[in-house]
Design a protein around this motif. Structure first.
Motif, PDB file in Angstrom:
ATOM      1  N   UNK A  42       0.823  -1.204   0.000  1.00 26.57           N
ATOM      2  CA  UNK A  42       0.000   0.000   0.000  1.00 26.57           C
ATOM      3  C   UNK A  42       0.863   1.263   0.000  1.00 26.57           C
ATOM      4  N   UNK A  43       0.485   2.220  -0.843  1.00 29.28           N
ATOM      5  CA  UNK A  43       1.123   3.538  -0.861  1.00 29.28           C
ATOM      6  C   UNK A  43       0.026   4.585  -0.962  1.00 29.28           C
ATOM      7  N   UNK A  44       0.398   5.855  -0.818  1.00 24.20           N
ATOM      8  CA  UNK A  44      -0.573   6.935  -1.006  1.00 24.20           C
ATOM      9  C   UNK A  44      -1.081   6.944  -2.432  1.00 24.20           C
ATOM     10  N   UNK A  45      -2.306   7.358  -2.608  1.00 24.15           N
ATOM     11  CA  UNK A  45      -2.917   7.301  -3.937  1.00 24.15           C
ATOM     12  C   UNK A  45      -2.950   8.655  -4.631  1.00 24.15           C
ATOM     13  N   UNK A  46      -2.338   9.681  -4.025  1.00 24.77           N
ATOM     14  CA  UNK A  46      -2.287  10.996  -4.653  1.00 24.77           C
ATOM     15  C   UNK A  46      -0.921  11.632  -4.442  1.00 24.77           C
ATOM     16  N   UNK A  47      -0.432  12.311  -5.469  1.00 22.71           N
ATOM     17  CA  UNK A  47       0.771  13.132  -5.367  1.00 22.71           C
ATOM     18  C   UNK A  47       0.451  14.473  -6.010  1.00 22.71           C
ATOM     19  N   UNK A  48       1.225  15.475  -5.675  1.00 19.45           N
ATOM     20  CA  UNK A  48       1.020  16.805  -6.218  1.00 19.45           C
ATOM     21  C   UNK A  48       2.003  17.043  -7.358  1.00 19.45           C
ATOM     22  N   UNK A  87      10.731  13.248  -5.337  1.00 20.68           N
ATOM     23  CA  UNK A  87      10.997  12.101  -4.472  1.00 20.68           C
ATOM     24  C   UNK A  87       9.735  11.506  -3.842  1.00 20.68           C
ATOM     25  N   UNK A  88       8.719  11.305  -4.675  1.00 23.89           N
ATOM     26  CA  UNK A  88       7.462  10.688  -4.233  1.00 23.89           C
ATOM     27  C   UNK A  88       7.579   9.172  -4.308  1.00 23.89           C
ATOM     28  N   UNK A  89       6.997   8.476  -3.355  1.00 22.60           N
ATOM     29  CA  UNK A  89       6.925   7.022  -3.481  1.00 22.60           C
ATOM     30  C   UNK A  89       5.794   6.725  -4.471  1.00 22.60           C
ATOM     31  N   UNK A  90       6.145   6.053  -5.567  1.00 28.83           N
ATOM     32  CA  UNK A  90       5.182   5.824  -6.643  1.00 28.83           C
ATOM     33  C   UNK A  90       4.892   4.336  -6.860  1.00 28.83           C
ATOM     34  N   UNK A  91       5.592   3.485  -6.142  1.00 24.83           N
ATOM     35  CA  UNK A  91       5.343   2.047  -6.235  1.00 24.83           C
ATOM     36  C   UNK A  91       6.012   1.349  -5.072  1.00 24.83           C
ATOM     37  N   UNK A  92       5.365   0.313  -4.578  1.00 26.02           N
ATOM     38  CA  UNK A  92       5.944  -0.466  -3.481  1.00 26.02           C
ATOM     39  C   UNK A  92       5.473  -1.907  -3.592  1.00 26.02           C
ATOM     40  N   UNK A  96       2.771  -8.592 -10.555  1.00 21.01           N
ATOM     41  CA  UNK A  96       1.758  -8.000  -9.696  1.00 21.01           C
ATOM     42  C   UNK A  96       1.524  -6.561 -10.120  1.00 21.01           C
ATOM     43  N   UNK A  97       0.315  -6.099  -9.881  1.00 21.92           N
ATOM     44  CA  UNK A  97      -0.023  -4.722 -10.195  1.00 21.92           C
ATOM     45  C   UNK A  97       0.288  -3.844  -8.999  1.00 21.92           C
ATOM     46  N   UNK A  98       0.612  -2.619  -9.258  1.00 20.78           N
ATOM     47  CA  UNK A  98       0.886  -1.669  -8.191  1.00 20.78           C
ATOM     48  C   UNK A  98      -0.371  -0.914  -7.813  1.00 20.78           C
ATOM     49  N   UNK A  99      -0.185   0.224  -7.193  1.00 22.66           N
ATOM     50  CA  UNK A  99      -1.290   1.078  -6.757  1.00 22.66           C
ATOM     51  C   UNK A  99      -1.422   2.243  -7.717  1.00 22.66           C
ATOM     52  N   UNK A 100      -2.648   2.517  -8.150  1.00 22.00           N
ATOM     53  CA  UNK A 100      -2.864   3.667  -9.030  1.00 22.00           C
ATOM     54  C   UNK A 100      -2.702   4.951  -8.226  1.00 22.00           C
ATOM     55  N   UNK A 101      -1.936   5.887  -8.785  1.00 20.59           N
ATOM     56  CA  UNK A 101      -1.674   7.170  -8.141  1.00 20.59           C
ATOM     57  C   UNK A 101      -2.243   8.279  -9.021  1.00 20.59           C
ATOM     58  N   UNK A 102      -3.018   9.181  -8.424  1.00 19.46           N
ATOM     59  CA  UNK A 102      -3.587  10.313  -9.139  1.00 19.46           C
ATOM     60  C   UNK A 102      -2.746  11.551  -8.844  1.00 19.46           C
TER      61      UNK A 102
END
Length: 168
Positions: free
Chosen positions: A25-31, A36-41, A152-158
Motif C-alpha cells: 500500500x502507498x498513497x494514492x495521490x501526489x502533487x 521524491x514521491x513514493x510511486x510504487x511499493x 503484480x499490479x501496483x497502486x494507481x496514483x492520481x
C-alpha cells in the motif's frame, strides 16, 4: 576411466530459492511538481535462500505523460540500488540494470520501493506494475540459477494540481 577414484553426487531435491511478489500500500495521490514521491511499493518474500536481484522492469500504465515521471529510483530494504533513471522510457517502462552490483533479497519479507519526481500531468494517473514474471531477473545465491518470481499490479496514483504561492 583410468586412474584415481571419481565420486559422483546427485541432489534429488535441491531447495532452490523462490520469490513471492505482492503490491504494498502507498498513497494514492501526489502533487504535480513535487520530488521524491513514493510511486510504487512491493513486498518480495524470499524462501529457501537469498536471491540476487540483477534486473527489474516496471511498466507504467495510466493517462499521465510518462515524460513527467523523472529521476526514478529503486530501493531495496531502504537502500538505493541501481542507477537513478533520468526519466521513464518512451515505451512506458523503467528498467533497473543491476548486473554489475546485484541487490540482495533475503529470505523473508523484503521491501521494494520506487521513488520519482512527478513534474506535471495534473488530474491524470499512473501505476507502476510488474507485468510479467520474467520482468524480475533474480538468481539463487547457492545454485546460481534463475529464480521464478510473480507479476503484480501496483497502486494507481492520481496527480493533483500543483500550487504556486506568490509573495510581495
Amino acid at each position: 576411466v583410468n586412474g584415481s577414484t571419481f565420486t559422483m553426487t546427485t541432489v534429488s531435491n535441491p531447495s532452490i530459492a523462490s520469490l513471492t511478489v505482492a503490491a504494498s500500500s502507498i498513497g494514492t495521490q501526489v502533487t504535480a511538481g513535487t520530488q521524491n514521491n513514493i510511486v510504487g511499493a512491493f513486498s518480495f518474500t524470499g524462501t529457501n535462500s537469498k536471491t540476487y536481484l540483477k534486473g527489474i522492469k516496471f511498466t507504467i500504465i495510466g493517462s499521465a505523460n510518462k515524460t513527467d515521471l523523472r529521476n526514478v529510483k529503486l530501493y531495496v530494504n531502504g537502500s538505493q540500488v541501481g542507477s537513478t533513471l533520468a526519466s521513464v522510457a518512451s515505451d512506458g517502462t523503467a528498467y533497473f540494470d543491476m548486473m554489475s552490483s546485484p541487490a540482495t533479497i533475503n529470505t523473508g519479507s523484503n521491501n521494494i520501493q520506487v521513488f520519482s519526481d512527478v513534474m506535471g500531468s495534473p488530474s491524470f494517473n499512473f501505476q507502476f506494475e510488474i507485468l510479467n514474471a520474467y520482468d524480475v531477473y533474480a538468481f539463487d545465491s547457492q545454485y546460481n540459477v534463475p529464480v521464478t518470481a510473480e507479476s503484480d499490479t501496483g497502486t494507481q496514483v492520481t496527480i493533483k494540481q500543483g500550487n504556486i504561492t506568490v509573495t510581495q
